[in-house]
Scaffold this motif. Structure first.
Motif, mmCIF file in Angstrom:
data_model
loop_
_atom_site.group_PDB
_atom_site.id
_atom_site.type_symbol
_atom_site.label_atom_id
_atom_site.label_comp_id
_atom_site.label_asym_id
_atom_site.label_seq_id
_atom_site.Cartn_x
_atom_site.Cartn_y
_atom_site.Cartn_z
ATOM 1 N N ALA A 12 -14.295 -7.905 -38.339
ATOM 2 C CA ALA A 12 -13.630 -9.042 -38.983
ATOM 3 C C ALA A 12 -14.606 -9.820 -39.864
ATOM 4 N N ILE A 13 -15.809 -10.075 -39.343
ATOM 5 C CA ILE A 13 -16.808 -10.798 -40.124
ATOM 6 C C ILE A 13 -17.222 -9.987 -41.348
ATOM 7 N N MET A 14 -17.366 -8.673 -41.196
ATOM 8 C CA MET A 14 -17.705 -7.819 -42.329
ATOM 9 C C MET A 14 -16.614 -7.849 -43.393
ATOM 10 N N THR A 15 -15.354 -7.836 -42.947
ATOM 11 C CA THR A 15 -14.236 -7.912 -43.892
ATOM 12 C C THR A 15 -14.272 -9.217 -44.677
ATOM 13 N N LEU A 16 -14.520 -10.310 -43.974
ATOM 14 C CA LEU A 16 -14.583 -11.609 -44.645
ATOM 15 C C LEU A 16 -15.790 -11.712 -45.570
ATOM 16 N N GLY A 21 -17.305 -13.003 -50.050
ATOM 17 C CA GLY A 21 -18.641 -12.909 -50.629
ATOM 18 C C GLY A 21 -18.634 -12.624 -52.113
ATOM 19 N N ILE A 22 -17.689 -11.822 -52.604
ATOM 20 C CA ILE A 22 -17.683 -11.506 -54.029
ATOM 21 C C ILE A 22 -17.397 -12.744 -54.871
ATOM 22 N N THR A 23 -16.619 -13.684 -54.314
ATOM 23 C CA THR A 23 -16.383 -14.942 -55.039
ATOM 24 C C THR A 23 -17.669 -15.747 -55.145
ATOM 25 N N ASN A 24 -18.358 -15.912 -54.025
ATOM 26 C CA ASN A 24 -19.570 -16.731 -54.012
ATOM 27 C C ASN A 24 -20.749 -16.028 -54.677
ATOM 28 N N HIS A 25 -20.787 -14.722 -54.589
ATOM 29 C CA HIS A 25 -21.921 -13.959 -55.097
ATOM 30 C C HIS A 25 -21.787 -13.627 -56.578
ATOM 31 N N VAL A 26 -20.538 -13.564 -57.075
ATOM 32 C CA VAL A 26 -20.301 -13.088 -58.436
ATOM 33 C C VAL A 26 -19.465 -14.051 -59.271
ATOM 34 N N TRP A 99 -4.521 -11.397 -58.259
ATOM 35 C CA TRP A 99 -4.515 -11.273 -59.727
ATOM 36 C C TRP A 99 -5.869 -11.645 -60.319
ATOM 37 N N PHE A 100 -6.423 -12.762 -59.877
ATOM 38 C CA PHE A 100 -7.713 -13.219 -60.381
ATOM 39 C C PHE A 100 -8.789 -12.164 -60.153
ATOM 40 N N SER A 101 -8.842 -11.608 -58.962
ATOM 41 C CA SER A 101 -9.865 -10.617 -58.621
ATOM 42 C C SER A 101 -9.686 -9.347 -59.442
ATOM 43 N N LEU A 102 -8.446 -8.893 -59.580
ATOM 44 C CA LEU A 102 -8.183 -7.679 -60.347
ATOM 45 C C LEU A 102 -8.525 -7.883 -61.815
ATOM 46 N N PHE A 103 -8.119 -9.009 -62.386
ATOM 47 C CA PHE A 103 -8.374 -9.283 -63.800
ATOM 48 C C PHE A 103 -9.866 -9.340 -64.088
ATOM 49 N N ASP A 104 -10.604 -10.091 -63.280
ATOM 50 C CA ASP A 104 -12.038 -10.258 -63.549
ATOM 51 C C ASP A 104 -12.792 -8.941 -63.355
ATOM 52 N N THR A 105 -12.380 -8.144 -62.380
ATOM 53 C CA THR A 105 -13.034 -6.851 -62.164
ATOM 54 C C THR A 105 -12.764 -5.892 -63.313
ATOM 55 N N TYR A 272 -20.941 -0.041 -57.217
ATOM 56 C CA TYR A 272 -20.572 0.130 -55.808
ATOM 57 C C TYR A 272 -20.369 -1.230 -55.139
ATOM 58 N N GLN A 273 -21.292 -2.156 -55.360
ATOM 59 C CA GLN A 273 -21.187 -3.473 -54.743
ATOM 60 C C GLN A 273 -19.928 -4.203 -55.184
ATOM 61 N N TRP A 274 -19.723 -4.246 -56.502
ATOM 62 C CA TRP A 274 -18.615 -5.024 -57.053
ATOM 63 C C TRP A 274 -17.271 -4.443 -56.627
ATOM 64 N N LEU A 275 -17.113 -3.124 -56.752
ATOM 65 C CA LEU A 275 -15.838 -2.507 -56.414
ATOM 66 C C LEU A 275 -15.553 -2.578 -54.916
ATOM 67 N N SER A 276 -16.595 -2.542 -54.093
ATOM 68 C CA SER A 276 -16.387 -2.704 -52.650
ATOM 69 C C SER A 276 -15.772 -4.058 -52.352
ATOM 70 N N GLY A 277 -16.354 -5.113 -52.929
ATOM 71 C CA GLY A 277 -15.826 -6.451 -52.698
ATOM 72 C C GLY A 277 -14.437 -6.638 -53.272
ATOM 73 N N SER A 278 -14.210 -6.166 -54.490
ATOM 74 C CA SER A 278 -12.909 -6.354 -55.143
ATOM 75 C C SER A 278 -11.799 -5.616 -54.412
ATOM 76 N N CYS A 279 -12.053 -4.367 -54.032
ATOM 77 C CA CYS A 279 -11.022 -3.582 -53.344
ATOM 78 C C CYS A 279 -10.632 -4.214 -52.015
ATOM 79 N N ILE A 280 -11.624 -4.642 -51.241
ATOM 80 C CA ILE A 280 -11.320 -5.264 -49.950
ATOM 81 C C ILE A 280 -10.604 -6.591 -50.157
ATOM 82 N N ARG A 281 -11.023 -7.371 -51.140
ATOM 83 C CA ARG A 281 -10.421 -8.681 -51.391
ATOM 84 C C ARG A 281 -8.953 -8.544 -51.813
ATOM 85 N N ILE A 282 -8.683 -7.653 -52.739
ATOM 86 C CA ILE A 282 -7.309 -7.477 -53.217
ATOM 87 C C ILE A 282 -6.433 -6.909 -52.106
ATOM 88 N N SER A 283 -6.948 -5.928 -51.372
ATOM 89 C CA SER A 283 -6.185 -5.356 -50.258
ATOM 90 C C SER A 283 -5.894 -6.407 -49.199
#
Length: 363
Positions: A12-16, A21-26, A99-105, A272-283
């Motif tokens: 659960a913590i890894m998922t969060l 993390g992609i919002t705060n990191h990117v 939408w925001f995550s998909l658009f920015d990615t 790899y980093q960016w798509l990992s965060g975006s895919c998990i966030r959108i899902s």
């Protein structure tokens, strides 16, 4: 409580970490640098105060909510209409998040490494990946996060270490050259990312037991570091004014990182980093929306997820130009997001003081 295979607390913590993390990191860093320039990192430090308050409120409410689904928990305390209103509001919020995550990615891929590929193609492929994860459910997303996150973290430490020779931390000073106004505005933008800690409420119904106080505070500390680390790195590497005009400073840090004598660029690791965060966030956002509207029909959930995906793809391609989107992001999206999540946190903390309604009696 949602009856399905339960992720572990670590999963659960890894998922969060990937989701938030992609919002705060990117996503947040370009806005922070444009608003506060050199003082952006100081804004992050000051944001620790409101963030600590929100963490305490969420911890208090979380102890009362446990692993119960929020709409049902609200219905027991306030009635059906407030629960329905909450479902509608959060559906809009998580749809906007997806939408925001998909658009920015998609825009990042267009600007950096796929300039000649139609955005419709990249958006469609990414959305299919996210839809597949959402259809499988939160347990699959949690397991996937446990596989993806360790390498994401190792790559983050790698780029931070190999770029040390290019960093000049004296560029972090002097502070307050432009006064307090940019710093205070920067605090608001920082809170927009940190307050997504609130997503814990929507993941805990999938767990056997809620996160304890120690786990909540450790995760809050990690989230804070995910913002401060790359931000100070960008200022120290590029200087605050050059970093402020870069669209994706976190990606630019990868472009100067090498690997030994024979590999001069390793920016492909950032994909790899960016798509990992975006895919998990959108899902994650899609799963929360679908599971918030539970009905007996088994076919309803996949139909809803597919409908959301079909709507998101054209929205991510043809709504705004990147320049317009960046303006909206800085001017409206991040401030509204911070105030909205703060308001919802305060409401849930207040509602947690109510006792469940009993049949035949009013509260």
């Amino acid at each position: 409580m949602i009856r399905s295979p339960k992720p572990t607390k670590l999963q659960a913590i890894m998922t969060l970490m990937l989701t938030i993390g992609i919002t705060n990191h990117v996503f947040i860093i370009p806005a922070l640098l444009q608003i506060a320039k050199r003082d952006a990192w100081f804004s992050v430090l000051l944001a620790a105060i409101p963030f600590a308050i929100v963490v305490c409120l969420i911890g208090f409410a979380s102890s009362r909510i446990g692993t119960e689904a929020l709409p049902e928990w609200i219905r027991q305390r306030l009635g059906r209409f407030p629960a329905l209103l909450f479902q509608c509001v959060m559906t809009v919020f998580f749809f906007a998040t997806a939408w925001f995550s998909l658009f920015d990615t998609v825009m990042w891929m267009k600007v950096t490494f796929l300039p000649y590929t139609p955005v419709l193609a990249t958006s469609l492929v990414l959305m299919l990946l996210c839809l597949g994860g959402a259809l499988k459910g939160m347990k699959t997303i949690a397991i996937t996060s446990g596989i993806l996150l360790p390498l994401v973290v190792l790559l983050g430490f790698y780029v931070a270490i190999v770029n040390v020779e290019f960093k000049d931390y004296s560029l972090l000073f002097p502070l307050l050259e432009q006064g307090w106004d940019p710093v205070i505005r920067g605090v608001l933008y920082t809170c927009s990312g940190l307050f997504e800690y609130y997503f814990i409420f929507f993941l805990q119904p999938y767990l056997k037991a809620p996160l304890n106080k120690k786990q909540l505070f450790i995760f809050a500390f990690i989230l804070f570091g995910l913002t401060l680390g790359p931000l100070t790195g960008a200022i120290a590497e590029f200087n605050p004014f050059e970093a402020a005009v870069q669209r994706y400073p976190a990606y630019e840090e990868w472009r100067i990182a090498g690997f030994g004598k024979y590999v001069s660029q390793t920016d492909f690791f950032s994909i790899y980093q960016w798509l990992s965060g975006s895919c998990i966030r959108i899902s994650f956002a899609l799963i929360v929306i679908a599971d918030m509207w539970r009905v007996p029909a088994a076919r309803w959930r996949p139909s809803l997820l597919i409908t959301l995906a079909v709507i998101l793809v054209p929205l991510s391609c043809y709504t705004f130009s990147d320049v317009t989107f960046q303006h909206l992001m800085i001017r409206y999206i991040f401030p509204i997001d911070a105030y909205f999540i703060l308001g919802m946190t305060l409401i849930l903390a207040a509602v947690s003081m109510f006792r469940p309604r009993k049949k035949g009696r009013s509260t």
